[in-house]
Design a protein around this motif. Structure first.
Motif, PDB file in Angstrom:
ATOM      1  N   VAL A 136       1.285  -9.820  -2.833  1.00  0.00           N
ATOM      2  CA  VAL A 136       2.446  -9.495  -2.799  1.00  0.00           C
ATOM      3  C   VAL A 136       2.986  -9.629  -4.018  1.00  0.00           C
ATOM      4  O   VAL A 136       3.485  -9.101  -5.139  1.00  0.00           O
ATOM      5  N   LYS A 137       3.097 -11.278  -4.656  1.00  0.00           N
ATOM      6  CA  LYS A 137       3.610 -12.327  -5.006  1.00  0.00           C
ATOM      7  C   LYS A 137       2.670 -11.324  -7.046  1.00  0.00           C
ATOM      8  O   LYS A 137       3.455 -10.377  -8.084  1.00  0.00           O
ATOM      9  N   ARG A 177      -2.433 -10.823   6.691  1.00  0.00           N
ATOM     10  CA  ARG A 177      -3.787 -10.701   5.650  1.00  0.00           C
ATOM     11  C   ARG A 177      -3.609 -10.573   4.260  1.00  0.00           C
ATOM     12  O   ARG A 177      -4.782 -10.651   3.513  1.00  0.00           O
ATOM     13  N   SER A 178      -2.305  -9.976   3.789  1.00  0.00           N
ATOM     14  CA  SER A 178      -1.732  -8.925   2.566  1.00  0.00           C
ATOM     15  C   SER A 178      -0.845  -9.669   1.885  1.00  0.00           C
ATOM     16  O   SER A 178      -0.488  -9.512   0.698  1.00  0.00           O
ATOM     17  N   HIS A 222       0.636  -1.426   0.439  1.00  0.00           N
ATOM     18  CA  HIS A 222       0.127   0.391  -0.258  1.00  0.00           C
ATOM     19  C   HIS A 222       0.543   1.161   0.019  1.00  0.00           C
ATOM     20  O   HIS A 222       0.444   2.192   0.000  1.00  0.00           O
ATOM     21  N   CYS A 223       1.763   0.911   0.612  1.00  0.00           N
ATOM     22  CA  CYS A 223       3.400   2.282   0.185  1.00  0.00           C
ATOM     23  C   CYS A 223       3.350   2.194  -1.129  1.00  0.00           C
ATOM     24  O   CYS A 223       4.772   1.829  -1.722  1.00  0.00           O
ATOM     25  N   PHE A 240       9.306 -12.064   2.787  1.00  0.00           N
ATOM     26  CA  PHE A 240       7.980 -11.573   3.983  1.00  0.00           C
ATOM     27  C   PHE A 240       9.113 -11.591   5.224  1.00  0.00           C
ATOM     28  O   PHE A 240       9.042 -12.664   5.479  1.00  0.00           O
ATOM     29  N   ASP A 241       8.501 -10.843   5.728  1.00  0.00           N
ATOM     30  CA  ASP A 241       8.309 -10.306   7.371  1.00  0.00           C
ATOM     31  C   ASP A 241       7.332  -9.845   7.903  1.00  0.00           C
ATOM     32  O   ASP A 241       6.723  -9.192   9.015  1.00  0.00           O
ATOM     33  N   ILE A 242       6.511 -11.542   8.453  1.00  0.00           N
ATOM     34  CA  ILE A 242       5.449 -11.408   8.368  1.00  0.00           C
ATOM     35  C   ILE A 242       4.846 -10.556  10.022  1.00  0.00           C
ATOM     36  O   ILE A 242       3.997  -9.998   9.850  1.00  0.00           O
TER      37      ILE A 242
END
Length: 190
Positions: free
Chosen positions: A108-109, A103-104, A69-70, A123-125
């Motif tokens: 990403v992929k 949740r997001s 979202h950034c 990923f740094d979940i």
């Protein structure tokens, strides 16, 4: 009701508390900016584990903490992608560490594929690396030399920031080349 001296004491206490908080936050935000880079192992888009330590054996690494979202994150990483293939050949690596959260993850992929980024996206979940690097906002960029020392950090992105990053990377690669040449020279003297 406050009397004059109580009002002054209350105001003075608030000012001191505010100053303390400012100094504490400044110290916190500066901690970890220089010194050794904390290690981590995180999964990439395919679920394969990527370890910072093994990448540093090849050369300097730039870490960019980002989220889908950034918009500034995406602009910065897209600008870096343009020169990534050229620098990858020199032993330099970029790691885009996604901090979106559980949740997001599904977004990403497809986002990365659409943007055609070729560098590893991790990923740094649980935000473990995020905390280790004391990230206060994204995008947050960390440049690490081959010895594991943090050499440059930057938070936010404005157009042109990538030029500063590439200058810093060029400096690190030049230093790395000098060290390699010195080591070769010492080896041939024996």
């Amino acid at each position: 009701m406050f009397t004059g001296s109580k009002l002054v004491r209350d105001l003075f206490s608030r000012v001191l508390l505010t100053l303390f908080l400012i100094f504490a936050l400044t110290a916190y935000s500066q901690a970890g900016k220089k010194g050794k880079a904390p290690g981590f192992t995180l999964p990439d888009l395919e679920g394969e584990k990527v370890e910072l330590k093994s990448l540093l054996e090849e050369g300097p690494v730039l870490i960019s903490f980002w989220a889908t979202h950034c918009k500034p994150c995406i602009k910065e990483l897209s600008k870096l992608q343009k020169r990534y293939p050229e620098y990858k050949k020199k032993g330099f690596e970029i790691l885009a560490i996604d901090v979106d959260g559980p949740r997001s993850v599904g977004r990403v992929k497809p986002k990365v594929k659409g943007l055609k980024w070729k560098f590893p996206v991790l990923f740094d979940i649980n935000k473990d690396a995020y905390r280790k690097y004391q990230v206060l906002g994204i995008p947050h960029t960390v440049l690490i030399d081959q010895k594991g020392n943090i050499r440059y950090t930057h938070t936010t992105y404005r157009s042109g920031d990538e030029k500063t990053i590439w200058k810093k990377v060029d400096q690190l690669l030049a230093e790395q080349q000098e060290v390699s040449e010195e080591e070769e020279g010492k080896g041939s003297e024996k």
